[in-house]
Motif scaffolding. Sequence first.
Motif, PDB file in Angstrom:
ATOM      1  N   ASP A   9     -15.990  45.619  38.332  1.00 41.57           N
ATOM      2  CA  ASP A   9     -16.581  44.726  37.332  1.00 41.57           C
ATOM      3  C   ASP A   9     -17.264  43.546  38.010  1.00 41.57           C
ATOM      4  O   ASP A   9     -16.599  42.701  38.616  1.00 41.57           O
ATOM      5  N   PHE A  10     -18.574  43.503  37.896  1.00 42.46           N
ATOM      6  CA  PHE A  10     -19.282  42.335  38.421  1.00 42.46           C
ATOM      7  C   PHE A  10     -18.863  41.113  37.621  1.00 42.46           C
ATOM      8  O   PHE A  10     -18.564  41.206  36.430  1.00 42.46           O
ATOM      9  N   SER A  11     -18.846  39.957  38.290  1.00 40.86           N
ATOM     10  CA  SER A  11     -18.562  38.725  37.586  1.00 40.86           C
ATOM     11  C   SER A  11     -19.451  37.634  38.158  1.00 40.86           C
ATOM     12  O   SER A  11     -19.618  37.516  39.373  1.00 40.86           O
ATOM     13  N   PRO A  62     -31.591  52.044  33.807  1.00 39.50           N
ATOM     14  CA  PRO A  62     -30.204  52.458  34.045  1.00 39.50           C
ATOM     15  C   PRO A  62     -29.245  51.300  34.287  1.00 39.50           C
ATOM     16  O   PRO A  62     -28.146  51.503  34.798  1.00 39.50           O
ATOM     17  N   THR A  63     -29.656  50.093  33.950  1.00 43.18           N
ATOM     18  CA  THR A  63     -28.772  48.935  34.096  1.00 43.18           C
ATOM     19  C   THR A  63     -28.950  48.038  32.884  1.00 43.18           C
ATOM     20  O   THR A  63     -29.671  48.376  31.960  1.00 43.18           O
ATOM     21  N   GLY A  64     -28.352  46.879  32.956  1.00 43.00           N
ATOM     22  CA  GLY A  64     -28.514  45.902  31.884  1.00 43.00           C
ATOM     23  C   GLY A  64     -29.687  44.967  32.134  1.00 43.00           C
ATOM     24  O   GLY A  64     -29.761  43.915  31.502  1.00 43.00           O
ATOM     25  N   ALA A  65     -30.599  45.328  33.015  1.00 47.23           N
ATOM     26  CA  ALA A  65     -31.738  44.452  33.284  1.00 47.23           C
ATOM     27  C   ALA A  65     -32.640  44.357  32.064  1.00 47.23           C
ATOM     28  O   ALA A  65     -33.217  43.316  31.786  1.00 47.23           O
ATOM     29  N   ASN A  78     -27.242  42.410  45.865  1.00 50.97           N
ATOM     30  CA  ASN A  78     -28.341  41.752  45.166  1.00 50.97           C
ATOM     31  C   ASN A  78     -28.104  41.627  43.666  1.00 50.97           C
ATOM     32  O   ASN A  78     -29.016  41.319  42.921  1.00 50.97           O
ATOM     33  N   HIS A  79     -26.905  41.922  43.224  1.00 50.60           N
ATOM     34  CA  HIS A  79     -26.651  42.027  41.789  1.00 50.60           C
ATOM     35  C   HIS A  79     -25.888  40.798  41.296  1.00 50.60           C
ATOM     36  O   HIS A  79     -24.934  40.371  41.916  1.00 50.60           O
ATOM     37  N   TYR A  80     -26.329  40.251  40.183  1.00 51.48           N
ATOM     38  CA  TYR A  80     -25.671  39.070  39.628  1.00 51.48           C
ATOM     39  C   TYR A  80     -25.519  39.260  38.136  1.00 51.48           C
ATOM     40  O   TYR A  80     -26.509  39.306  37.403  1.00 51.48           O
ATOM     41  N   GLY A  81     -24.301  39.418  37.673  1.00 54.36           N
ATOM     42  CA  GLY A  81     -24.065  39.620  36.245  1.00 54.36           C
ATOM     43  C   GLY A  81     -22.582  39.717  35.960  1.00 54.36           C
ATOM     44  O   GLY A  81     -21.758  39.651  36.875  1.00 54.36           O
ATOM     45  N   ASP A  82     -22.233  39.827  34.693  1.00 51.00           N
ATOM     46  CA  ASP A  82     -20.851  40.070  34.283  1.00 51.00           C
ATOM     47  C   ASP A  82     -20.821  41.404  33.567  1.00 51.00           C
ATOM     48  O   ASP A  82     -21.419  41.532  32.500  1.00 51.00           O
ATOM     49  N   CYS A  83     -20.150  42.380  34.115  1.00 47.01           N
ATOM     50  CA  CYS A  83     -20.030  43.634  33.374  1.00 47.01           C
ATOM     51  C   CYS A  83     -19.313  43.375  32.053  1.00 47.01           C
ATOM     52  O   CYS A  83     -19.699  43.880  31.016  1.00 47.01           O
ATOM     53  N   LYS A  84     -18.228  42.593  32.138  1.00 40.30           N
ATOM     54  CA  LYS A  84     -17.463  42.306  30.913  1.00 40.30           C
ATOM     55  C   LYS A  84     -17.332  40.807  30.728  1.00 40.30           C
ATOM     56  O   LYS A  84     -17.304  40.056  31.695  1.00 40.30           O
ATOM     57  N   GLY A 105     -20.865  39.209  28.689  1.00 38.97           N
ATOM     58  CA  GLY A 105     -20.670  40.618  29.005  1.00 38.97           C
ATOM     59  C   GLY A 105     -21.988  41.357  28.911  1.00 38.97           C
ATOM     60  O   GLY A 105     -22.806  41.105  28.036  1.00 38.97           O
ATOM     61  N   CYS A 106     -22.189  42.304  29.827  1.00 41.78           N
ATOM     62  CA  CYS A 106     -23.485  42.970  29.949  1.00 41.78           C
ATOM     63  C   CYS A 106     -23.766  43.828  28.720  1.00 41.78           C
ATOM     64  O   CYS A 106     -22.973  44.695  28.356  1.00 41.78           O
ATOM     65  N   LEU A 107     -24.899  43.588  28.103  1.00 44.12           N
ATOM     66  CA  LEU A 107     -25.255  44.347  26.904  1.00 44.12           C
ATOM     67  C   LEU A 107     -25.973  45.644  27.252  1.00 44.12           C
ATOM     68  O   LEU A 107     -26.538  46.306  26.391  1.00 44.12           O
ATOM     69  N   GLY A 108     -25.916  45.987  28.543  1.00 45.44           N
ATOM     70  CA  GLY A 108     -26.472  47.283  28.935  1.00 45.44           C
ATOM     71  C   GLY A 108     -25.370  48.166  29.483  1.00 45.44           C
ATOM     72  O   GLY A 108     -25.629  49.228  30.050  1.00 45.44           O
ATOM     73  N   ILE A 109     -24.115  47.764  29.297  1.00 46.41           N
ATOM     74  CA  ILE A 109     -23.025  48.502  29.960  1.00 46.41           C
ATOM     75  C   ILE A 109     -22.936  49.939  29.444  1.00 46.41           C
ATOM     76  O   ILE A 109     -22.575  50.842  30.180  1.00 46.41           O
ATOM     77  N   HIS A 110     -23.330  50.157  28.189  1.00 41.15           N
ATOM     78  CA  HIS A 110     -23.259  51.512  27.648  1.00 41.15           C
ATOM     79  C   HIS A 110     -24.230  52.466  28.316  1.00 41.15           C
ATOM     80  O   HIS A 110     -24.094  53.665  28.225  1.00 41.15           O
ATOM     81  N   LYS A 111     -25.268  51.933  28.970  1.00 39.88           N
ATOM     82  CA  LYS A 111     -26.262  52.816  29.590  1.00 39.88           C
ATOM     83  C   LYS A 111     -26.297  52.608  31.090  1.00 39.88           C
ATOM     84  O   LYS A 111     -27.211  53.071  31.759  1.00 39.88           O
ATOM     85  N   CYS A 112     -25.312  51.873  31.628  1.00 40.21           N
ATOM     86  CA  CYS A 112     -25.399  51.489  33.034  1.00 40.21           C
ATOM     87  C   CYS A 112     -24.978  52.636  33.945  1.00 40.21           C
ATOM     88  O   CYS A 112     -23.798  52.881  34.171  1.00 40.21           O
ATOM     89  N   GLU A 113     -25.955  53.341  34.480  1.00 42.04           N
ATOM     90  CA  GLU A 113     -25.662  54.430  35.408  1.00 42.04           C
ATOM     91  C   GLU A 113     -25.253  53.862  36.757  1.00 42.04           C
ATOM     92  O   GLU A 113     -24.531  54.490  37.526  1.00 42.04           O
ATOM     93  N   PHE A 114     -25.737  52.668  37.038  1.00 40.40           N
ATOM     94  CA  PHE A 114     -25.423  52.024  38.311  1.00 40.40           C
ATOM     95  C   PHE A 114     -23.917  51.803  38.428  1.00 40.40           C
ATOM     96  O   PHE A 114     -23.284  52.163  39.425  1.00 40.40           O
ATOM     97  N   ARG A 115     -23.319  51.237  37.390  1.00 41.05           N
ATOM     98  CA  ARG A 115     -21.896  50.957  37.429  1.00 41.05           C
ATOM     99  C   ARG A 115     -21.089  52.246  37.513  1.00 41.05           C
ATOM    100  O   ARG A 115     -20.108  52.338  38.246  1.00 41.05           O
ATOM    101  N   GLU A 116     -21.540  53.240  36.747  1.00 34.72           N
ATOM    102  CA  GLU A 116     -20.863  54.527  36.783  1.00 34.72           C
ATOM    103  C   GLU A 116     -20.807  55.066  38.211  1.00 34.72           C
ATOM    104  O   GLU A 116     -19.815  55.612  38.661  1.00 34.72           O
TER     105      GLU A 116
HETATM  106  S1  SF4 Z   1     -26.089  46.091  34.842  1.00 40.91           S
HETATM  107 FE1  SF4 Z   1     -24.294  47.416  35.015  1.00 40.91          FE
HETATM  108  S2  SF4 Z   1     -23.298  46.725  36.860  1.00 40.91           S
HETATM  109 FE2  SF4 Z   1     -24.715  45.113  36.267  1.00 40.91          FE
HETATM  110  S3  SF4 Z   1     -23.525  43.703  35.007  1.00 40.91           S
HETATM  111 FE3  SF4 Z   1     -24.440  45.198  33.622  1.00 40.91          FE
HETATM  112  S4  SF4 Z   1     -22.865  46.800  33.404  1.00 40.91           S
HETATM  113 FE4  SF4 Z   1     -22.329  45.588  35.187  1.00 40.91          FE
END
Ligand code: SF4
Lengths: 818, 495
Positions: free
Chosen positions: A513-515, A667-670, A94-100, A574-585
């Motif tokens: 890395d989501f794209s 915990p994401t870039g939402a 269900n996720h749509y974004g670019d991590c980087k 690139g996701c501006l929430g990557i520094h706090k993204c617990e989901f990706r971790e």
């Molecule tokens: S919310 Fe997390 S997983 Fe989703 S695009 Fe941003 S960094 Fe990647």
Amino acid sequence: MSIRIKINQKEIQAEKGELLVEVARKEGFYIPTLCYLKGKGYPENPCGICVVEVRGEGIVRSCNYVIEKEIEVETETPQIKEIRRKILENLVANHYGDCKAPCHTPCPGGLNIQGYIGFIAKGDFRASHALIKERLPIPAVVGRVCPRFCEPVCRRALVDQPVAINNLKRFVADYCLEHGELPIELPPLKDKKVAVIGAGPAGISCAYFLRLKGYRVTIFDKEDEPGGLLRYGIPSFKLPREVLRKELESIFRMNIEFQGGKAWGRDFTLKELFEKGYEAIFIAIGARKERFFGFQGEEFAESGFEFLYNFNKGQLSLKKYEGKRVAILGCSYTAIELSRVLRRLGCSVTIYYPRSRMEVPVPQREVGYAEKEGVKFVYVTAPWILERLDSKYKLILVRTSLTEKKEIKPLPETAFEEEFDFVFKAWGEAPSDEFKTFGELEAKLETNAEGIIKVNPQTLETSLKGVFAGGDFAHGAKTVIQAVASGRKAAQAIAAYLEGEPIKRAPITVKYDFSRGKRAEEFDSNFLDLFVPEERAQLKEREPEKRIQDFEEVLIGLTEEEAIKEANRCLRCGCLGIHKCEFRELLIKEDVPVSRARKKIKYAIQKAHPLIEVDSNKCIACERCVRTCPYEAIFFRVVNKGKPTEYITFRFTERCVNCGACVDACPTGALTKNNLLVPYSRKEAKPVKSVCGYCGVGCNLTVWVKNATILEVTGRDLPPNYGYTCVKGRFGFEFYKSSERLTYPMIRTDRLKKFERVSWDTALEFVAENLLKIKEKYGPDSLGFLCSARCSNEENYLMQKIARGIFKTNNVDNPARV
Amino acid sequence: MRALEKGAKCLVADPRRIYFADKANLYLPLRPGSNVPLLNGMAYVIIKEEFYDKEFVERYVENFDSYRHYILSEWDLAKASRYTGLKPFLIEQAAYLYAQAKSALILWGLGVSEHRAGSYTAMAAANLATLCGFWGKPGCGAMPLRGQNNVQGACDMGGLPYVLPGYQSYLDPTVKLRFQEVWGEPIPDREGKTLPALLREALSGKVKALYAMGYDVAMSHGDIGSVWKALSNLEFFVVQDIFMPLSGKYAHAILPAACFFEKCGTFTNGERRVQLFEKAVSPPGEALPDWLILTKLSQKLGYNWNYQSPAEIAEEIGKVWPAWKGIIHSRLKEKGIQWPAPEPDHPGTSILFTSGFPKGKIHLAIAKHIPPFEEPSSQYPFILVTIRRLNHYNIGSMSRRSPSLNKLYPEPVIDMNPEDAKELGIYEGARVRVFNERGEVIFRVHLEERVPRGQLYADFHFENALTNLLVSPGLDDLMETPEYKVSVVAISLFR
Ligand code: SF4
Ligand code: SF4
Ligand code: SF4
Ligand code: FES
């Protein structure tokens, strides 16, 4: 009451009533959570990722399991892992974004492109420059000569045209050459010494990064001035000498030693360097051996490369070229630069290239500049025979075709003849192996079949211990940014070698890395529709007729306004929430790849909130935002959670006071902050403890600092604020960078006069003198001293100490009444 | 907020229906400038109905009888109701709610202090707490919420004309001796002057020089017209700040200072919690931290101060003020410490007065009501109240220059009741002229149901709308705080 429980067979003391997840974590067991927020209740649809197995009870959620009795718990059974994986896979789907950002990948220098553009968009040019200099010590150079690996993949191209990434780099570099850069904090020098041979881009880059790590570095170069190819190979109308000089100066100012006029093999050998106490050596002398084409009489052609060097050193008499007919054979960078120099010397110039225009080994842009300046290009044509006449050359040329293997096949039947005053060859350059004769150590350096020095591709170490090689010398003629990258890699390897440590390499995380889509055809156009087309910034080009009259720079850089506008064209992929993204971790930790992610946008990105951007395409519906908000200001609903038909509704209500607590909890870039435009990782930023300077509550803050710049401010979970702050705490920090800050002392003797800028010494003497004079004349109580509610205790104490201790008056007050 | 979640009761008294009022169990829309009547009215109910904590009063209060007499004879409900414009039963309910709690905390902001009766209001509030024995227990007491972040610290550090650091008296011989020992200098014992007095004397020519650190006198003080005159009368004026303040116009020397992200030090919040902040970034250009400027200045004045860091200064403070002995920077790394912390390893004191009171007994002050200096008239029918916008701070020198905050609230706005507006032909978003004999200021108007009729609320964050020009010359009777909260004005559409 204490209870003994067992987790993964280990006996543990727990208090009755404690939560299982808390106890387990306290004991160091790993239990992932996503929706869990200590003391803040549970969402309607918990994420379920925190499951564990309790003997006799089966699978339970550990985040709401209250310990009441002795239990035995397992946290890592295959069943649990499988459940976690399933949950994560559903979230991925269900996720749509670019991590980087896509532009990040092809850059050989690994620059944080989106980040430096983000800083420019905020008008913070110095921070942008500092971010670039983390990985590229010579941005003013590269901003002029880079072939731009990044721009072709820029996502903006799908909307209209790519962002002018390289010109933005050049802009901030020039800005900082003129206005000064942010000071970098240098570590003190260690005892260990490193020698670098060759002051070109690779050598300089290696020295720079070694110096950043505290090593003493000396660069040796056979020329008197540093720069190598940059100084002697690239003409000034492309890279002005002044720009190069200033940029290199900023590097040598860091205490890097330069020894010019010292040629390897002539003035020193590797053995002598080791004997002098250098513990490692980096060789980057470039590629200077000219390639040849192979035709009859090639030895009569003059060397284009040598000409450029001698010309740039100012060692040629230029008169003899005026009005002459010149042929250049080959279309290397050397050929193009040479042709443009010759045009400026008054020659008519023709470049002959055996292949088609599309195959030239330089960017088309470069060909274009030369054409505009009147250089003629003749493609699919190769030299056949060169003959020397009295003062002229006779050149016989043939048309070419390609063999099946795409090799050039001359067609002798098409031969034709031309006469020239000068014929240059410029087929490009390759590294030479003449060093083998330089000394006993040198003879041991291994080379490959082509005579190029052999290096370990990971460490750039040669066959000799402590000797490293990079840049064009080790990889063949490439671009400046590749040379810089090679120098940086060598610096890392050398540091590891000197400390006897293994090289730290960042783990490869591409598969997590989501794209939003890699190729244009797979890209969801609904996403692109969110952006309005906007013309790309163009550099102004000086009129060709004018510019060939001199050697001044051809391209004129962007203005501040143009740069800011261009920076705002960036889509911020690139996701501006990557520094706090617990989901990706968690995806990385649980090894769940993201290839199954959604490829279509589902929710429009909400930009209505003045400070917070909402991208529900990245929302995992954990509802941490809702439960964190102290003002019940978020309307949130999710239906069919975890299914493909999941639908999320997110809205800020009018109760929102813009405090930003929800962003920090997400915990994401939402949810992201509009004023944070730089993707970063918390590991590379420095968390500084601070206290809010606005009101008397005294909220504890964490200030995240990188590139001598505050990236963002978060609340600290301490009394009195327990992680909360008001809007000023999180968003009110930007004033410190205001251009209106006072930056130097000023005085005047009379209110009617203008202030005069003075040194601190003068200013303080002036203040002291006048205060003492008034005290003498009118007595201590004619003076008043005002403390500040914005200054620290220590400062207020000193202020009243000056009043009472030095001036002997109690006339001290503060703005408590305001 | 956390407390409300845990079921605490909340009582809000404010002329405007502030947002917090929606969460309150009881909301009291009192008239501006009638804080003392409300609090005394509550005291009346508490005494009359004998809700007060008899044991506590017996043990600790020294003048209960005279106080009781004053309240019962002067402050019957009808009078309180008349002054506050509140129905008597509301005051009664408030008194019940307060007195019947197990513990209660009274918090106030500048709405209390910036009145002529400001200090009396604080006393009246303290009296209520005393009556009900709400001292020395968790969640009890009476506490001002300070407007600026380190007002507490500036006062603690002796930034006051009548006391030394730690509120110690310069008349006390032991204190004097201690300072002399640590400073190596005798300290003066003539009384000092408050800022309003300094300004008055600057006007009259007695005060010749001012040195203002991080304090824009020209912008932040009430009745600024005469402040400006006073400043231009000075022979020498030093301004030390992060931005060019309005005062800069009158200054002879401008010294550029570092802001709190660019230096380290401590701030003390309203709970006496001394908190450490660390340096995050370097100051711009040649700007220096204030402590370093002052240290260098002392050297130019012929004194050999040689502080290397704020930590060293903090140590010295502990020497002149014993309650600060435990405030050592290295101890503050994780979290703050509440003074008094009289030993180097003292954990700090979160609640004052747990074991008796400094003077032994509490004196219940007679809190008089002083009506505001100005009353609305037919010429100036509106009461103007100055406020802070949440998004900005005080004179806004920092917040206006933070683009994110400025975006939220980019221009000066005055809040007005929609009914009043209708009568004057003023509409939402219109530009209005607000004036009295002291001056006039242009605002954009926002119509707001929460504002009671006859009142106007404006901020003072912007240089182009100098609200303080309009502020009443009234000063608090005891402390001389300008009366920011009540000034009379007229308003009309600006064309
Ligand atoms: S919310 Fe997390 S997983 Fe989703 S695009 Fe941003 S960094 Fe990647
Ligand atoms: S910004 Fe603050 S008030 Fe607004 S929704 Fe987020 S947490 Fe709630
Ligand atoms: S916006 Fe963030 S915090 Fe809120 S539900 Fe979505 S992922 Fe969770
Ligand atoms: S259900 Fe436990 S962390 Fe989400």
